[in-house]
Design a protein around this motif. Structure first.
Motif, PDB file in Angstrom:
ATOM      1  N   ARG A   1      51.168  32.192  48.492  1.00  0.00           N
ATOM      2  CA  ARG A   1      49.819  32.259  47.926  1.00  0.00           C
ATOM      3  C   ARG A   1      49.916  33.130  46.682  1.00  0.00           C
ATOM      4  NH1 ARG A   1      44.779  33.357  51.784  1.00  0.00           N
ATOM      5  NH2 ARG A   1      45.383  31.256  52.432  1.00  0.00           N
ATOM      6  N   GLU A   2      50.230  32.493  45.573  1.00  0.00           N
ATOM      7  CA  GLU A   2      50.508  33.218  44.337  1.00  0.00           C
ATOM      8  C   GLU A   2      50.126  32.358  43.149  1.00  0.00           C
ATOM      9  OE1 GLU A   2      54.672  33.744  43.756  1.00  0.00           O
ATOM     10  OE2 GLU A   2      55.140  31.696  44.368  1.00  0.00           O
TER      11      GLU A   2
ATOM     12  N   GLY B   1      44.088  34.643  40.349  1.00  0.00           N
ATOM     13  CA  GLY B   1      42.803  34.558  41.011  1.00  0.00           C
ATOM     14  C   GLY B   1      42.933  34.535  42.526  1.00  0.00           C
ATOM     15  N   GLU B   2      41.891  34.995  43.214  1.00  0.00           N
ATOM     16  CA  GLU B   2      41.865  34.999  44.673  1.00  0.00           C
ATOM     17  C   GLU B   2      40.445  34.690  45.137  1.00  0.00           C
ATOM     18  OE1 GLU B   2      44.204  35.313  46.864  1.00  0.00           O
ATOM     19  OE2 GLU B   2      45.895  35.907  45.582  1.00  0.00           O
ATOM     20  N   ILE B   3      40.354  34.032  46.296  1.00  0.00           N
ATOM     21  CA  ILE B   3      39.041  33.885  46.909  1.00  0.00           C
ATOM     22  C   ILE B   3      38.740  35.156  47.699  1.00  0.00           C
ATOM     23  CG2 ILE B   3      39.242  31.385  47.008  1.00  0.00           C
ATOM     24  CD1 ILE B   3      39.693  31.672  50.041  1.00  0.00           C
ATOM     25  N   MET B   4      37.461  35.479  47.823  1.00  0.00           N
ATOM     26  CA  MET B   4      37.054  36.730  48.446  1.00  0.00           C
ATOM     27  C   MET B   4      35.833  36.474  49.327  1.00  0.00           C
ATOM     28  SD  MET B   4      35.819  40.231  46.535  1.00  0.00           S
ATOM     29  CE  MET B   4      34.556  39.296  45.643  1.00  0.00           C
TER      30      MET B   4
ATOM     31  N   LYS C   1      40.238  32.102  38.425  1.00  0.00           N
ATOM     32  CA  LYS C   1      39.362  31.995  39.591  1.00  0.00           C
ATOM     33  C   LYS C   1      39.214  30.542  40.041  1.00  0.00           C
ATOM     34  CE  LYS C   1      36.693  36.120  38.344  1.00  0.00           C
ATOM     35  NZ  LYS C   1      35.391  36.666  37.896  1.00  0.00           N
ATOM     36  N   VAL C   2      39.074  29.640  39.088  1.00  0.00           N
ATOM     37  CA  VAL C   2      38.952  28.222  39.436  1.00  0.00           C
ATOM     38  C   VAL C   2      40.227  27.717  40.106  1.00  0.00           C
ATOM     39  CG1 VAL C   2      38.718  25.906  38.469  1.00  0.00           C
ATOM     40  CG2 VAL C   2      37.191  27.728  37.707  1.00  0.00           C
ATOM     41  N   LEU C   3      41.380  28.141  39.593  1.00  0.00           N
ATOM     42  CA  LEU C   3      42.641  27.732  40.217  1.00  0.00           C
ATOM     43  C   LEU C   3      42.754  28.281  41.635  1.00  0.00           C
ATOM     44  CD1 LEU C   3      45.183  28.131  37.270  1.00  0.00           C
ATOM     45  CD2 LEU C   3      44.099  26.054  38.117  1.00  0.00           C
TER      46      LEU C   3
END
Length: 581
Positions: A286-287, A396-399, A515-517
């Motif tokens: 996850r990178e 980017g990461e989801i949070m 963020k979109v990626l």
């Protein structure tokens, strides 16, 4: 001998005068004096420096484009800027070297692009690692009055490459330190300023050296820690993370062939289908870059190398001469009792069948259970949870943002190692909801429009070990609290980002592409962004835009309508009609 080298060298007049003066002092100096060795080392360095020695650039734009495309997949913006530099260089040879700074998460190929630029130009390449450097003397050098004095890394690099127009890669310029020995970032100002570096003076040389022909390329993970004065002297080129499709192409074009060569394997011995590569990308890494993917492929190749080596060992035991001897000893056996094959009379196991196919079951045996699972739908199975998008130096990461309420005294509790800006966004969100509770028919557990009346609210940001800060979580906090007080579930395929104001406006934020990626990697289908960030969608790859739908919002009403199925319809009370915001 040294005096002859000074006379025949092509150093500038000022440097030549200094060398002549020093050689006269050296002649009068006894060799036993400590200063004799220092002076001689200084003169040898002056003679070895490439004052006027340079390489000729290979200015073939078509060949450069082919080379960059072969070495690096994607990175269109970065490669375009490099080709622009080469084109201008071809039209005007006396162009001063620009200061390019590649900014992006680790593992996206910033350093390797710098090496490819040098290869494209036909120039020498030298990498200077600046991570952890906290002494300005590493850049400017030490004065010769100190014991153990030496020139800085810039002059040392020029001595190493032997030309005055190399490509210098200043790696990790955002990780420069600061100590009592000075600020190396301030020392870099003279090096990286095109208006000053033609007259760069190292303290050890104490003579100006022309750095204007050097092509400086800096790399960084973030611009936040680069001083503003230094940042102003560099041209920032963002290098975002890769999409899943780009990672698959990179793996099969570059990473897998490299790992096969490093481990002594051939494509006839191992096959890694694209479906398996996708499993590695989604379940084991996850990178934003491909560094972890490269390590996982290396682990697979090592496991296959063991199988191949074991098979070769077993094949060596099945020597044909040994088999002939066995068959000769068994001639007395009746014809109908003879074995059908050698494998029927030996207990040696046959070597593994080639090629070895790597599927998901093989991945599980080699890499272990998957490290990451798609848990989005499970996390949003109850009200009070929403998905935000965050930017980090790693991409980017989801949070997730979670909220709960309980009887209390109207306190707001925030947990998850939050910075001051995120805390302010949380207070803004609860204040906006309290001021609009009647309009949206939001009540607490006691039926009061004052949402904090005898009620405490707890907001939590999971992954508590990671520091979180920034204003872009504002819309996520509002959506999370609206879900909590309305009792409705937020859509499980929606992520959002945006700053909010006390009047309910949605302001633009940065890092939209990263963020979109991240949302695309997580398998989400819709992304809510501020309307003023709509221009940033032009940099999103086409396949990502096809897989995602985008909602641009200028106010919180539009955010809430997009975040809930069927829009944000408030609960009705007797005498009130359903209203859809």
């Amino acid at each position: 001998m040294l005096e002859k080298k000074i006379r025949t060298s092509s150093m500038p007049e000022q440097a030549h005068k200094v060398c002549v003066k020093e050689i006269k002092r050296l002649k009068k100096m006894p060799q036993s004096m400590p200063e004799y060795a220092l002076t001689r080392n200084y003169l040898e360095l002056m003679v070895e420096l490439p004052w006027n020695k340079s390489t000729t650039d290979r200015l073939d734009i078509r060949a450069a484009r082919i080379l960059l495309d072969n070495d690096h997949y994607a990175m269109e913006k970065l490669k375009k800027r490099v080709l622009e530099y080469l084109a201008v260089r071809q039209l005007k040879n006396n162009l001063k070297g620009p200061i390019l700074c590649f900014v992006g998460p680790p593992g996206v190929g910033k350093t390797s692009v710098g090496r490819s630029v040098a290869k494209t130009l036909g120039r020498e390449f030298h990498r200077i690692a600046l991570g952890g450097v906290c002494d300005q003397s590493d850049i400017r050098g030490h004065r010769r009055t100190y014991v153990g004095s030496m020139p800085g890394r810039i002059i040392n690099g020029l001595k190493t490459v032997g030309v005055n127009n190399p490509v210098f890669l200043l790696d990790e310029v955002d990780k420069l330190g600061k100590s009592l020995q000075g600020d190396p970032a301030a020392a870099l100002l003279e090096v990286l300023d095109p208006e000053q570096n033609h007259n760069f003076t190292d303290l050890y040389l104490n003579v100006a050296f022309d750095l204007s022909q050097v092509l400086f390329i800096a790399t960084a993970n973030t611009t936040a820690t680069i001083p503003a004065a230094l940042l102003d002297r560099m041209e920032i080129i963002q290098v975002p993370g890769y999409t899943q499709e780009e990672k698959i192409e990179i793996a099969h074009r570059h990473l897998i062939p490299k790992q096969l060569e490093q481990h002594g394997l051939t494509p006839q011995q191992i096959q890694i289908p694209q479906v398996t590569t996708l499993d590695i990308i989604t379940r084991y890494t996850r990178e934003a870059g491909v560094r972890s993917l490269d390590r996982k492929l290396g682990a697979i190749c090592r496991a296959v190398a063991v199988k191949v080596a074991e098979g070769q060992h077993k094949e060596a035991k099945l020597d044909r001469s040994d088999v002939t001897e066995r068959e000769g000893c068994r001639e007395h056996i009746l014809e109908d009792e003879k074995p059908e094959s050698i494998s029927d009379t030996t207990d040696l196991a046959l070597p593994p069948e080639m090629p070895i196919l790597i599927d998901f079951h093989a991945l599980k045996d080699i890499l272990g259970p998957p490290m990451y699972e798609m848990e989005v739908s499970q996390r949003l199975s109850q009200p009070g949870v929403a998905i935000g998008l965050a930017w980090t130096p790693l991409g980017g990461e989801i949070m997730f943002v979670e909220a709960s309420r309980m009887d209390g005294e109207g306190q707001l509790t925030l947990t998850g190692q939050l910075g001051d800006v995120v805390k302010e966004s949380a207070h803004l969100a609860i204040s906006w909801l309290r001021s609009n509770a009647k309009k949206y028919q939001l009540t607490n557990a006691f039926g009061s429009f004052d949402l904090l009346d005898n009620t405490d609210i707890h907001l939590h940001f999971p992954a508590g070990a990671v520091t979180k800060d920034g204003p872009s979580a504002g819309v996520t906090i509002v959506t999370c609290l609206a879900s909590l007080f309305s009792g409705r579930l937020v859509r499980s395929d929606v992520a959002m980002t945006g700053e909010i104001t006390l009047r309910g406006l949605v302001l633009p934020v940065g890092g939209i592409k990263d963020k979109v990626l991240a949302a695309h990697r997580a398998g989400l289908k819709q992304v809510i962004i501020p309307r003023r960030n709509e221009k940033d969608l032009e940099g999103i790859p086409g396949n990502v835009r096809q897989d995602l739908s985008f909602v641009t919002a200028s106010c919180l009403d539009e955010v809430l309508n997009a975040a809930f199925d069927g829009g944000f319809t408030v609960k009705t009370r007797p005498g009130l009609l359903n209203s859809k915001l």
